[in-house]
Enzyme design. Structure first.
Site, PDB file in Angstrom:
ATOM      1  CB  CYS A  28     -22.861 -17.601  21.323  1.00 52.76           C
ATOM      2  SG  CYS A  28     -23.461 -17.476  22.964  1.00 52.76           S
ATOM      3  CG  HIS A  36     -25.497 -15.189  19.092  1.00 48.08           C
ATOM      4  ND1 HIS A  36     -26.313 -16.212  19.915  1.00 48.08           N
ATOM      5  CD2 HIS A  36     -24.861 -14.673  20.321  1.00 48.08           C
ATOM      6  CE1 HIS A  36     -26.263 -16.160  20.949  1.00 48.08           C
ATOM      7  NE2 HIS A  36     -25.128 -15.208  21.492  1.00 48.08           N
ATOM      8  CG  ASN A  51     -27.236 -15.317  24.569  1.00 48.51           C
ATOM      9  OD1 ASN A  51     -27.561 -16.181  23.635  1.00 48.51           O
ATOM     10  ND2 ASN A  51     -26.100 -14.609  24.612  1.00 48.51           N
TER      11      ASN A  51
HETATM   12  O1  UT7 Z   1     -23.472 -14.335  23.613  1.00 47.83           O
HETATM   13  C1  UT7 Z   1     -22.122 -14.605  23.811  1.00 47.83           C
HETATM   14  C2  UT7 Z   1     -21.365 -13.353  23.734  1.00 47.83           C
HETATM   15  N1  UT7 Z   1     -21.822 -12.422  24.671  1.00 47.83           N
HETATM   16  C3  UT7 Z   1     -22.101 -11.076  24.638  1.00 47.83           C
HETATM   17  O2  UT7 Z   1     -22.122 -10.945  23.109  1.00 47.83           O
HETATM   18  C4  UT7 Z   1     -22.534 -10.175  25.379  1.00 47.83           C
HETATM   19  C5  UT7 Z   1     -21.493  -9.077  25.425  1.00 47.83           C
HETATM   20  N2  UT7 Z   1     -21.645  -7.935  26.457  1.00 47.83           N
HETATM   21  C6  UT7 Z   1     -22.801  -7.382  26.439  1.00 47.83           C
HETATM   22  O3  UT7 Z   1     -23.584  -7.555  25.879  1.00 47.83           O
HETATM   23  C7  UT7 Z   1     -22.884  -6.236  27.607  1.00 47.83           C
HETATM   24  O4  UT7 Z   1     -21.704  -5.806  27.995  1.00 47.83           O
HETATM   25  C8  UT7 Z   1     -23.766  -6.405  29.003  1.00 47.83           C
HETATM   26  C9  UT7 Z   1     -25.082  -6.383  28.584  1.00 47.83           C
HETATM   27  C10 UT7 Z   1     -23.349  -7.551  29.722  1.00 47.83           C
HETATM   28  C11 UT7 Z   1     -23.579  -5.307  29.846  1.00 47.83           C
HETATM   29  O5  UT7 Z   1     -23.684  -3.873  29.319  1.00 47.83           O
HETATM   30  P1  UT7 Z   1     -22.688  -2.830  29.197  1.00 47.83           P
HETATM   31  O6  UT7 Z   1     -23.054  -1.788  28.760  1.00 47.83           O
HETATM   32  O7  UT7 Z   1     -21.364  -3.417  28.900  1.00 47.83           O
HETATM   33  O8  UT7 Z   1     -22.417  -2.541  30.784  1.00 47.83           O
HETATM   34  P2  UT7 Z   1     -21.442  -2.486  31.927  1.00 47.83           P
HETATM   35  O9  UT7 Z   1     -20.886  -3.674  32.041  1.00 47.83           O
HETATM   36  O10 UT7 Z   1     -20.318  -1.451  31.309  1.00 47.83           O
HETATM   37  O11 UT7 Z   1     -21.875  -1.899  32.994  1.00 47.83           O
HETATM   38  C12 UT7 Z   1     -22.528  -0.455  33.176  1.00 47.83           C
HETATM   39  C13 UT7 Z   1     -22.886  -0.190  34.383  1.00 47.83           C
HETATM   40  C14 UT7 Z   1     -22.086  -0.534  35.569  1.00 47.83           C
HETATM   41  O12 UT7 Z   1     -22.289   0.439  36.686  1.00 47.83           O
HETATM   42  P3  UT7 Z   1     -21.142   1.505  36.744  1.00 47.83           P
HETATM   43  O13 UT7 Z   1     -20.041   0.767  37.200  1.00 47.83           O
HETATM   44  O14 UT7 Z   1     -21.126   2.181  35.648  1.00 47.83           O
HETATM   45  O15 UT7 Z   1     -21.657   2.294  38.178  1.00 47.83           O
HETATM   46  C15 UT7 Z   1     -22.680  -1.826  36.100  1.00 47.83           C
HETATM   47  O16 UT7 Z   1     -22.576  -2.088  37.319  1.00 47.83           O
HETATM   48  O17 UT7 Z   1     -24.266  -0.868  34.517  1.00 47.83           O
HETATM   49  C16 UT7 Z   1     -24.260  -1.577  35.917  1.00 47.83           C
HETATM   50  N3  UT7 Z   1     -25.169  -2.837  35.718  1.00 47.83           N
HETATM   51  C17 UT7 Z   1     -26.343  -2.953  35.795  1.00 47.83           C
HETATM   52  N4  UT7 Z   1     -27.394  -1.895  36.213  1.00 47.83           N
HETATM   53  C18 UT7 Z   1     -28.812  -2.528  36.365  1.00 47.83           C
HETATM   54  C19 UT7 Z   1     -24.352  -4.126  35.188  1.00 47.83           C
HETATM   55  N5  UT7 Z   1     -25.732  -4.993  35.086  1.00 47.83           N
HETATM   56  C20 UT7 Z   1     -26.696  -4.403  35.735  1.00 47.83           C
HETATM   57  C21 UT7 Z   1     -27.794  -4.563  35.577  1.00 47.83           C
HETATM   58  N6  UT7 Z   1     -29.097  -3.697  36.131  1.00 47.83           N
HETATM   59  N7  UT7 Z   1     -28.292  -5.893  35.336  1.00 47.83           N
END
Ligand code: UT7
Length: 329
Positions: free
Chosen positions: A116, A256, A286
């Protein structure tokens, strides 16, 4: 003699017409529009789904858009650097294919992989070619067909990415406009958090790598999020500090587009109000190396000569960085 800087003198962009909305994704995986919008800021992304089309088509369309707007003959281009992590093939380089497609027959071309942050790394590389005095017209392209490496059964990742391409033209300038400073960083310990395991020399493609889904992006989202928030804000703040810039001096932040929450945190740390931040993640998701040039292309009509713009990125590797640009037109 005044110092030569590399000025951005034209921009171009391209996204495919086909849209993949959050509501489409609701039908594919266990997710919902509200979760995606509040956690990421994304509403829809563009997907290149025409058979036989690849990253070079996204990049070539972006460069062609630039050439048309600028009225530039492709034969005048000295060099094309293509930042991508989704090359059409391992080799030849996607940059070679783009040069061929647009008729840049006098250019040398190559690819640069910094995920990225690829566009910023390529922009800094291209700028040094111009500053050396040896080259007069360098095109820097960021293009990625992320849909080629996304597992559309993995709700953690398939909601994040889209396809697109963006390009800038660098030319010598002596009027103080151009790429003023860059601060680039990388840290290979990031390999454990964001990677595509299969297909390279470590795990060459085999039936096993395909069955183990190793040809898709793997991301530990929460860990990457923490590194990204800190990395992008730290490097932007350091770049501004070493150039004596404050938030008030900055006309635009071009971050980004990985997550709206990361963008907001970076802008806050830099003391930049939200109305000065380029955001199109809602429409494109992204697009990896394409996010920053696509923003510049979308905002082109609002930019004025002399505007101070900070470009900032964080991505796989880890790689991250910030670049200070004084807009040239
Ligand atoms: O460009 C390259 C660099 N990449 C980045 O900068 C991305 C960095 N990371 C992020 O942007 C975020 O971590 C994500 C958008 C990928 C995920 O967001 P988050 O707030 O960190 O969510 P999480 O992974 O902590 O998940 C929270 C909850 C989980 O459920 P429980 O365990 O709390 O019950 C996940 O299973 O949300 C759930 N979850 C979803 N729910 C609905 C994960 N993906 C989804 C989804 N829809 N698509």
């Amino acid at each position: 003699m005044s110092k030569i800087t590399a000025a951005i003198t034209a921009v171009g962009g391209y996204v495919p017409e086909n849209k993949l909305t959050n509501f489409d994704l609701e039908k594919m995986v266990d997710t919902n529009d509200e979760w995606i919008r509040t956690r990421t800021g994304i509403s829809e992304r563009r997907i290149l789904n025409e058979p036989g089309k690849a990253t070079s088509d996204l990049g070539a369309a972006a460069v062609q858009n630039l050439l048309d707007k600028k009225g530039l003959d492709p034969k005048e281009i000295d060099c094309i650097i293509c930042a991508t992590v989704t090359p059409d093939m391992f080799f030849p380089a996607t940059g070679n294919l783009i040069a061929h497609k647009i008729g840049a027959t006098n250019a040398f071309s190559f690819d640069l992989a910094a995920a990225c942050s690829g566009f910023l790394f390529a922009l800094t590389t291209g700028a040094t070619y111009i500053e050396s005095g040896r080259y007069k017209k360098v095109i820097v392209v960021g293009a990625d067909k992320m849909s080629a490496i996304v597992d559309y059964t993995d709700r953690n990742n398939c909601i994040l990415f889209g396809d697109g391409g963006g390009a800038v033209l660098l030319e010598p300038s002596t009027d103080d406009c151009g790429i003023k400073d860059s601060l680039l960083k990388s840290d290979g310990t990031g390999k454990d958090f964001l990677y595509m395991k299969g297909g390279g020399s470590l795990n060459p493609a085999s039936v096993e790598t395909v069955l183990a889904k190793q040809h898709f992006i793997h991301q530990e989202g929460q860990s990457v999020f923490k590194f990204a928030v800190k990395g992008m804000a730290d490097v932007s703040a350091e770049l501004m500090e070493r150039n004596g810039l404050t938030g008030e001096d900055i006309a635009w932040l071009t971050p980004h587009q990985a997550n709206l929450r990361i963008i907001d945190a970076t802008a806050n740390r830099m003391g930049i109000s939200k109305d000065k931040v380029m955001i199109n993640i809602n429409r494109y998701g992204n697009t990896t190396a394409a996010t920053i040039p696509l923003c510049l292309n979308d905002w082109e009509s609002k930019l004025n000569k002399g505007d101070n713009i900070i470009l900032a990125a964080f991505g796989g590797g880890f790689t991250w960085g910030a670049t200070w640009v004084k807009w040239a037109y």
